[in-house]
Design a protein around this motif. Structure first.
Motif, PDB file in Angstrom:
ATOM      1  N   UNK A   1       0.979  -1.233  -0.003  1.00 13.57           N
ATOM      2  CA  UNK A   1      -0.029  -0.058  -0.161  1.00 13.57           C
ATOM      3  C   UNK A   1       1.002   1.291  -0.143  1.00 13.57           C
ATOM      4  N   UNK A   2       0.786   2.113  -1.004  1.00 16.11           N
ATOM      5  CA  UNK A   2       1.413   3.278  -1.154  1.00 16.11           C
ATOM      6  C   UNK A   2       0.449   4.495  -0.466  1.00 16.11           C
ATOM      7  N   UNK A   3       1.234   5.264   0.540  1.00 20.70           N
ATOM      8  CA  UNK A   3       0.555   6.381   0.888  1.00 20.70           C
ATOM      9  C   UNK A   3       1.281   7.459   0.642  1.00 20.70           C
ATOM     10  N   UNK A   4       0.432   8.579   0.383  1.00 25.03           N
ATOM     11  CA  UNK A   4       1.092   9.831   0.299  1.00 25.03           C
ATOM     12  C   UNK A   4       1.764  10.401   1.441  1.00 25.03           C
ATOM     13  N   UNK A   5       2.771  11.159   1.799  1.00 24.06           N
ATOM     14  CA  UNK A   5       3.637  11.561   2.718  1.00 24.06           C
ATOM     15  C   UNK A   5       2.647  12.224   3.728  1.00 24.06           C
ATOM     16  N   UNK A   6       1.634  13.002   3.422  1.00 21.15           N
ATOM     17  CA  UNK A   6       0.605  13.552   4.405  1.00 21.15           C
ATOM     18  C   UNK A   6       0.120  12.168   5.026  1.00 21.15           C
ATOM     19  N   UNK A   7      -0.558  11.353   4.374  1.00 24.60           N
ATOM     20  CA  UNK A   7      -1.276  10.303   4.793  1.00 24.60           C
ATOM     21  C   UNK A   7      -0.580   9.332   5.515  1.00 24.60           C
TER      22      UNK A   7
ATOM     23  N   UNK B   1       0.152  11.164   8.797  1.00 25.23           N
ATOM     24  CA  UNK B   1      -1.039  11.119   9.821  1.00 25.23           C
ATOM     25  C   UNK B   1      -1.531   9.629  10.482  1.00 25.23           C
ATOM     26  N   UNK B   2      -1.296   9.005   9.481  1.00 25.68           N
ATOM     27  CA  UNK B   2      -1.137   7.223  10.172  1.00 25.68           C
ATOM     28  C   UNK B   2      -0.207   7.037  11.098  1.00 25.68           C
ATOM     29  N   UNK B   3       1.029   7.462  11.011  1.00 26.83           N
ATOM     30  CA  UNK B   3       1.963   7.149  11.883  1.00 26.83           C
ATOM     31  C   UNK B   3       1.565   8.000  13.453  1.00 26.83           C
ATOM     32  N   UNK B   4       1.196   9.145  13.268  1.00 32.19           N
ATOM     33  CA  UNK B   4       0.938   9.919  14.460  1.00 32.19           C
ATOM     34  C   UNK B   4      -0.620   9.019  15.268  1.00 32.19           C
ATOM     35  N   UNK B   5      -1.597   8.587  14.385  1.00 32.32           N
ATOM     36  CA  UNK B   5      -2.605   8.002  14.954  1.00 32.32           C
ATOM     37  C   UNK B   5      -2.021   6.766  15.668  1.00 32.32           C
ATOM     38  N   UNK B   6      -0.961   6.088  14.909  1.00 27.51           N
ATOM     39  CA  UNK B   6      -0.513   4.793  15.604  1.00 27.51           C
ATOM     40  C   UNK B   6       0.129   5.016  16.849  1.00 27.51           C
ATOM     41  N   UNK B   7       0.818   6.051  16.923  1.00 25.43           N
ATOM     42  CA  UNK B   7       1.730   6.530  17.981  1.00 25.43           C
ATOM     43  C   UNK B   7       0.682   6.879  19.309  1.00 25.43           C
ATOM     44  N   UNK B   8      -0.255   7.498  18.793  1.00 23.24           N
ATOM     45  CA  UNK B   8      -1.470   7.935  19.783  1.00 23.24           C
ATOM     46  C   UNK B   8      -1.961   6.775  20.330  1.00 23.24           C
ATOM     47  N   UNK B   9      -2.362   5.845  19.688  1.00 27.15           N
ATOM     48  CA  UNK B   9      -2.876   4.587  19.994  1.00 27.15           C
ATOM     49  C   UNK B   9      -1.942   4.021  21.011  1.00 27.15           C
TER      50      UNK B   9
END
Length: 112
Positions: free
Chosen positions: A6-12, A15-23
């Motif tokens: 799965x290829x994500x844009x840098x922004x996505x 954002x996913x990395x931040x979300x994972x860190x918060x979890x």
């Protein structure tokens, strides 16, 4: 089974990395091991490891369930507000066409 990439844009991706860190931060604050957390989320330990890494291959529902369990806010923490926002969004959606159609393109004027 072949692993899909799965290829994500840098922004996505960020954002996913931040979300994972918060979890992950929420899990640690609760004092839950990854095994305990996996059981509460209803997935295996491998999936929880992938969530902690911010893998885009994990289902969004799994991320949302994990976030809700550890207290990461999803839109709002108030259930009534969430229901109201959902109803409003559904109303807006009914006003839009059922399908997106490609706009007719005008011929390119290449006569210089």
């Amino acid at each position: 089974m072949k692993t899909r990439h799965v290829t994500l844009s840098p922004k996505a991706s960020l954002s996913l990395s931040l979300f994972a860190g918060l979890i992950e931060e929420g899990r640690l604050r609760k004092g839950w091991t990854r095994d305990e957390f996996a059981e509460r989320v209803g997935v295996g330990i491998v999936t929880i490891r992938q969530v902690a890494k911010g893998s885009p291959r994990v289902a969004i529902g799994t991320y949302f369930e994990a976030a809700a369990l550890v207290g990461v806010s999803l839109f709002t923490d108030n259930p009534d507000t969430l229901k109201r926002e959902h109803a409003t969004q559904r109303e807006r959606l009914t006003l839009l066409p059922k399908r997106a159609r490609r706009q007719p393109q005008e011929p390119i004027d290449d006569d210089f």
